[in-house]
Every structure is written in C-alpha cells, then in structure tokens.
Design a protein around this motif. Sequence first.
Motif, PDB file in Angstrom:
ATOM      1  N   PHE A 604       0.773  -1.325  -0.065  1.00 41.85           N
ATOM      2  CA  PHE A 604       0.091   0.025  -0.144  1.00 41.85           C
ATOM      3  C   PHE A 604       0.722   1.272   0.051  1.00 41.85           C
ATOM      4  CE2 PHE A 604      -2.005   3.218   2.679  1.00 41.85           C
ATOM      5  CZ  PHE A 604      -3.167   3.658   2.019  1.00 41.85           C
ATOM      6  N   LEU A 605       1.824   1.280   0.777  1.00 41.60           N
ATOM      7  CA  LEU A 605       2.532   2.495   0.855  1.00 41.60           C
ATOM      8  C   LEU A 605       3.677   2.624  -0.278  1.00 41.60           C
ATOM      9  CD1 LEU A 605       4.132   2.141   4.499  1.00 41.60           C
ATOM     10  CD2 LEU A 605       2.198   3.543   3.824  1.00 41.60           C
ATOM     11  N   GLU A 606       4.070   1.633  -0.709  1.00 35.33           N
ATOM     12  CA  GLU A 606       4.869   1.802  -2.118  1.00 35.33           C
ATOM     13  C   GLU A 606       3.903   2.355  -3.338  1.00 35.33           C
ATOM     14  OE1 GLU A 606       6.768  -1.982  -2.694  1.00 35.33           O
ATOM     15  OE2 GLU A 606       8.144  -1.637  -1.361  1.00 35.33           O
ATOM     16  N   HIS A 607       2.869   1.792  -3.117  1.00 35.78           N
ATOM     17  CA  HIS A 607       1.677   2.143  -4.485  1.00 35.78           C
ATOM     18  C   HIS A 607       1.542   3.847  -4.108  1.00 35.78           C
ATOM     19  CE1 HIS A 607      -1.914   2.196  -6.926  1.00 35.78           C
ATOM     20  NE2 HIS A 607      -2.412   2.846  -5.977  1.00 35.78           N
ATOM     21  N   MET A 608       1.287   4.061  -3.037  1.00 38.01           N
ATOM     22  CA  MET A 608       1.032   5.764  -2.704  1.00 38.01           C
ATOM     23  C   MET A 608       2.237   6.256  -3.131  1.00 38.01           C
ATOM     24  SD  MET A 608      -2.096   5.567  -1.729  1.00 38.01           S
ATOM     25  CE  MET A 608      -2.131   7.178  -1.598  1.00 38.01           C
ATOM     26  N   THR A 609       3.332   5.919  -2.718  1.00 38.81           N
ATOM     27  CA  THR A 609       4.476   6.954  -3.170  1.00 38.81           C
ATOM     28  C   THR A 609       4.764   6.935  -4.509  1.00 38.81           C
ATOM     29  OG1 THR A 609       5.915   4.967  -2.515  1.00 38.81           O
ATOM     30  CG2 THR A 609       5.624   6.798  -0.771  1.00 38.81           C
TER      31      THR A 609
END
Length: 938
Positions: A604-609
């Motif tokens: 999720f975090l990598e997708h957001m960044t």
Amino acid sequence: MAAYLQWRRFVFFDRETVKEPSGPDGAVAKPFALPSGIAVCDSGRGSLVFGDILSGAGRSQIWFLPRSLQLSSFQAYKLRVTHLYQLKQHSILVSVGEDEEGINPLVKVWNLEKRDGGNPLCTRIFPAIPGNKPTVVSCLTVHENLNFMAIGFADGSVLLTKGDITRDRHSKTQILHEGSYPVTGLAFRQSGKITHLFVVTTENIQSYLLSVKDYPHLELDTHGCGLRCSSLSDPSQDLQFIVAGNECVYLYQPDERGPCFAFEGQKLIVHWYRGYLIIVSKDRKSSPKSEFAGNEAQSSDKQVLNIYDLCNKFIAYSSIFDDIVDVLAEWGSLYVLTRDGKIHVLQEKDTQTKLEACKSMLFRKNLFEMAINLAKSHHLDSDGLSEIFRQYGDHLYNKGNHDGAIQQYIRTIGKLEPSYVIRKFLDAQRIHNLTAYLQMLHLQSLANADHTTLLLNCYTKLKDSSKLEEFIKTSESEVHFDVETAIKVLRQAGYYSHAVYLAEKHEHHEWYLKIQLEDIKNYQEALHYIGKLPFEQAESNMKRYGKILMHHVPDETTELLKILCTDYRPSGGNEGPGLLEGKKANSEEFIPVFANNSRELKAFLEHMTDVQADSPQGVYDTLLELRLQNWAHEQDEQIKEKLHNEALTLLKSGRFKTVFDKALVLCQMHNFKDGVLYLYEQGKLFQQIMHYHMQNEQYKKVIEVCQLYGDQEACLWEQALGYFARKEENCKEYIAAVLKHIENKNLMPPLLVVQTLAHNSTATLSVIKDYLVNKLQKQSHQIEQDEQRIQKYQEETTRIRLEIEELKASPKIFQKTKCSICTSALELPSVHFLCGHSFHQHCFESYSESDSECPTCMPENRKVMDMIRAQEQKRDLHDQFQHQLKCSNDGFSVVADYFGRGVFNKLTLITDLPSGKTATTIEAGLQRELLIHTKRST
C-alpha cells in the motif's frame, strides 16, 4: 309503514309561537296574527311574503313580514294573489293573480329594490295563457339565474320563458309541455352548465334538458303527486327531485329514479330544508281530502308535520298542527303558518345539544352505528367521533367481539392514546388483533419506536414472514415507522436478511456493515458495499471496520484502500452522474488498519509513493521504517542488499528534510550505517560523521572527512589531531597528514600543537620536526617583511611632517598656468587651492559641490573621511571584536587590527568651538590638512 315505524324519533327542534314585540309597559306579548285571507306564501331575502284573496278594501295585497315583525304591503291585484315565488339570490318577486273575474291569470315580476310611488317596481306583466284557451295556473318556478321561468297549468300545459324574465323584450315564451293531467310541481336543477326542468303531474314525472336545442325529455315514472308535494333537495342528496305519494316518497335523478322511502299517509306539503325532508300529512284520524285541492279551506283539520333525516334514517321532529297553510324557511329557522293566522317557529337545536340528547339513548340501546352516522352528518369534530368509536369498541370488546372492537379502535387512531388499546390486546391469543392495530398506527405515521418494536415482535411471534416482508418492503414514500428501531428488533430476533435489506434500502450504512460483519460474517459483501458508498461514508467506514476486513480479506481491502486514497469513485455511481473528478482520502490515516499485515502495508505504501509523490510525510516515515525492519531481519545476502538499496534510495528521495531527526533515529535504531552517514552529511553534522568513524577506528575515513569538510568546519583538523594524539597505536602517518594541513591553513598555534601531541607516547620529536622548522622559517620571513614595512612607514611619516612644517612656515606660491578642469590657460578671476590645483572661476562654480573643497581632490578626500568615520563607528563594536577574536586562527592579528582602528584610544568629543578660535582659523586648518593629504597622495 313497517319501515317508517322502525325509524327512531328525536326532538331536534324547539317549537314556539311567534309573538308580537313587547310594549313599553312590559305587558305579556300576544301571539302574532296575520291578516285574514292569506292564501299563498313564500320566503327569501330576509322576509316572509304572503298573498291574500280580495280583502275588505276591495284589493288584493302582497304582504312582507321582516324579522322585526313590522308588516308592510302593497296592492298587487284587484281580486286575488294565487302564486308567489321569491328568488333567494335576487330581490325579484314573481306573482300570479287575477284582476278581474273569470280565468285570466296575470304574471307580474316585481323588483323589490326599486320603487314606484312607494311600492315595488313592476318590471313586467304578461298573461299566463298557454295557447288560445285560458286555464288555471297550478304551479310556478323561477331559475335563480333569471333566465328561465316555468308555469304549470291545470290543463296539463307548461309554459317556459327563456331569457331575461324581468323584461318582455329580452325573453321568449313557448309551450314546453302539454298533457291531459294537471301539472302539480315544477323544479329547475342546475349541475354545472347543464339545466334540467322536472315536471310532475298527478299521473307521471318527466325531466326536460334545457341546455340542448329542442329540449329533449324523459319520462321518469308513471305516477305523480298532488299540489305542493314535490321539492328539490340540496347537494347533500345530489339535487334529487323529491315526489311524495300517499304510499312512498320517491327521489329522482334527471335520467333515472333513485331510492324511495315508505312514508304512508296523505301528503299535503313537501319541502327540503338543510338536509331534512319536511312532510306535512293529514292526521290519520281526520277525514280525507282531495289531493289537488291543496288550497281549499279545511275546517279544523289536524295535520302532522314530520322532519326526516334521510341519510341517518331517523325522525328529527314530529308535531301536530291545526290546518297548516305552508312551511317557510328563513333566518335559520322553520316557520309554520296555520289557517288561523298564527305563525309557529321551529328552531333547530345546536349540534352538541342534539348529540347529548340522543347519545344516551343510542348508547343505551347499543345503536352505535346510528350515533356515528348522526355525528358525521352534523359535522361533529374528530374528538367527539373518536369518543363514540371508543365506546363502541369497548362495547364490542366486553361482548367478546375482539375483531369488531379492534376495527373501532383503529378509527380512534390519532385521538385515543394507543396504550389504551395495546393493553387490552397484549394477551397472546389476541396478538393478531394487536398486529392489525399497530399496522394501521404505522400507516398513519403515528407510531413511535416502541410501537415499531412491538409490531415487529408480533410478526416474529406469529412467524408471519409474508406480513413482515410486506411491512418492511414498502416503497420509500410509504415508510411509516422508525427504520433504525426496526433494524434493531429484526437483528435481535435473528431476521438478519430482513434487517440487512432494510438497512441497505434506507441507507443505514453502519447497521448494514455491523450485521454483515458481526452476525452474517460476510466480509466480501461488506467490502463490496463500502465500495458503493459516497466518499465521506466510505472513508469513515473503512476507518471503523478496516482492521476486521484486513484480517479476513487482506488483498481486496488493500486494493480498496489504494483506490480510496488516490482516485475514489463509488462503484454504484451514488455521487451523481456529473462527478468528473474523483476524491482521495489521507493515506496516512489508514496506516493503523494494517496492524499485523506488514506485507500488505508495504504494498500500500509503495503504491501511494509511486502514484502520489506528495503523499503525507507519515507514509514515507512508515515505509522507511518498514524497509529498515525488513533489511535488519533479512538473512539472504542478495535480498538484504536489495532491501539496503531500497532504503537508501528512499532516504535520498528528499522527503525527510523536515523530519531529519526522526529518520536519523530510525536509521540508528536499525544500525543502518549508510543511512546514518548520509543523514549526517545532509544535516551538515560533519563532526558527527568524524566521531562515527572515530568510534569505529576508521583512520582513513577520519582523514577523508577532514579533507572533504575541513574547509567548511576547520575545527575538524584540530579534533582529528587530538584523536590521533590520544591513540597509543603508531599513527605517525595520519598525524603527519593532519599537521601538514594545519600548517598550510595555519589552523593552530605551534605551541598548541606541541601540547596536543605531548599526550601521545608514540609521537616523537621527529614527527613534528618538519612542522616546527617550516613554522619557524615562515615566522622569520614574516618578521623581515614587517620590519621593512615599519621602516617604510617611518620614512613616509618623516616626509609628511616636513611638508606640514614647510606649509606652516613658508608662503605658498601658485604657479599653475592651466585650469585643472578644462586645461585651458588660466584667466582672472581664478580659484587656487593649497593642494596646488587652480581653476577658472566659472569652471570651479560649474563643477564644485562645495566652496571650500577642491573638486579634483574631493573624491579622494571623501574616501579618507569615510574610512575615518567607519573606524569611529566600529570603536564600540565589542561583540564583533569578541566574535572575530574567538573565530580567528590568529588572535594577535585581530587585536592589532583593532588597535590600528583606534578602538582602544581614548576619544574626546568636541561639540562647541573652542574659545578664541574663529571660523577663519578653522578654515585655514582645513586647508592645511588638505595640503597635507595632497602631498601624501603625490
């Protein structure tokens, strides 16, 4: 007769005899008496109207009796008045009478508002003759719009006048009906734009349509009635034509016969009054008389006046009178005129009095339906009706007729407190009655949350799923209950599917999700439902139920969160077709949802960044911490190297400038060496970088740090020298490198270097021999240069002093032949300065800014003055001096510089001119100084 006898009798009218007004002496009033000979009468426009036969004065009068009982009259005919018709909406009176013996009836139309010699104005006179043969007029009627008038005759003819009946010129008269039987009654019926005329004879009844050309007619019945035995009802009975025979009373529409009532007896007079049918009939004890001879005088015949309520089927009043002439309605009452000239008034009682009088009897005999109908017909208010329904319901309940009782209680909804009924039907055997009552309570939107709870419990107790579904699956516009209460009850009773349906239909999202997740355990459906909600509701519900969904359906939940935080649009299109731009939530707020789901959190975090470079700082902080954790715990070297690069790349993304300390703490916690050093470098913490290498005893790295950052922070070399000096190991190589740089940059005094290295037992004199020799040679060379500079300054000072003495003692000869500005030959007038410059006066005035300064020397003089003022301003700058002294590598040179500026000299300020010195003396001194400055410059 049997039907008539079954009708209840009431006394809804009070009977009184009209009396003359009381005199001033207060004597008892006598009964009011009309003049003798009254033959016909009518009422309207605030008066009772009477017509008599030839009076003793030899003329026939029309009398008017107002409410004040002040009789007035005028002569209408010479012999007799046979018919009168007073219009109710116009002050028009139509009369039929005779002026001479024989059969020659005349119709006269009177305008009561206009006068002719004190009498009403007669606007029209014409003979009432159908054809060529005179005949007796039997009846008369006039339409209220003044466009129709009908006259019936004894020979069976009907004469119709169409047009303005008040004028001959604007009306047309024709024979409408011809027959063999006397016409006994006429009546106009107006319904919208359609006009009918009812014609009744002694043998038949017909209706004519006057709104159509040729006046088509229809025979309604083959029996008729006597004179004055027909009337037209009001709209409460649909304007029906009433015909009273000796056996029955019939009601007719223009095209058919309506109901009939078995009122036996010889009918003499029929009228309609405010929903009542008034019938005057001959007392059965008296001898019969002819039907058609209604106007013939009778000798003391007893007659019965009955007032019928046809809707509710009861007799409102009944009384016996002596020989009634007619019954009139005016001033809200009925007036009965008898042959003896007396007038009896029948005053209807008010509604409340009538109901109180009859309710006790009806209730006592359990005639509740009649009481209800009576109350409705008299427009009793809803509170009164509700009380009757309640008593009726109590009566049926006590008799054990619970089904009938509940129907009556239902009619009290809105007035009777529901708890009164509910307590009676709480028994399990009567639950179906209670259900019916509660259903109606909800349909009328009068139920509260407790009623909804009770009704749903009734459904569940009866296990009536069909009724339950019918109740909850009504359209949105028909919802009559508290939806949230219904959901709670259904959930408690285990009807989860019904509760979910209700929650979804009425958009109770929280309840829908609570039941799906906690009761049904359908996580996939709950997640799909959240994806259809509007943005704000989807966001709040994911915060509330995200952890549960992440635990059971992690992949699907992660995908929904990605959409919610980037470009959310409801899958069901709930936010309208015009929504072009999606909304996005704050991704940082959903990080707690991923507790114990690090893999999904990382995705999720990598997708957001990747998608949003401007994601909140918390996203990058968490991603860094997650990558460092994975790197620290990874055992595989290749994977560990990959994770190392990912973490370092994230650090170098520039997202941690504002949270430098936090990122540094994370790297230190996970012993991420490269990250720590990178952050030290970004934060310009060069000493920390060097200390880090010192702690790890990386000597070469220490030297590299000094070489890289020594120019920015010179104390690094000093710290490096002190570090190597404290080492007991052989660090001559590194000490020599440090000393070389200190020597080149003159970073430390030699004595301090010697003191620092004195702590190292392995550092011998040979280590600093070259440093000391070079340092001494440089200082010797510097001393030589300083001595040469001193000698030069001394010589310059001696020369200037000699020039000053010469100016003081010897005269100054101006030998300049050219102007210093235009270089032309000097001409008088001219200006000379002690500095040796000469000018044409006009050149001097053009270029000079001051009369006392040489234009050529002025720029250089100003520089000198500016320097002097700058030195004076800096004399008190102690803070600046201290700062320079502290930061400088050569403190002695800083002190010498400030000595040179006169900082340590005692300054005397002169604000006034000294006594004895004039302005001329001061100017001469100024010129002397200028000459001195000029000499020094040359």
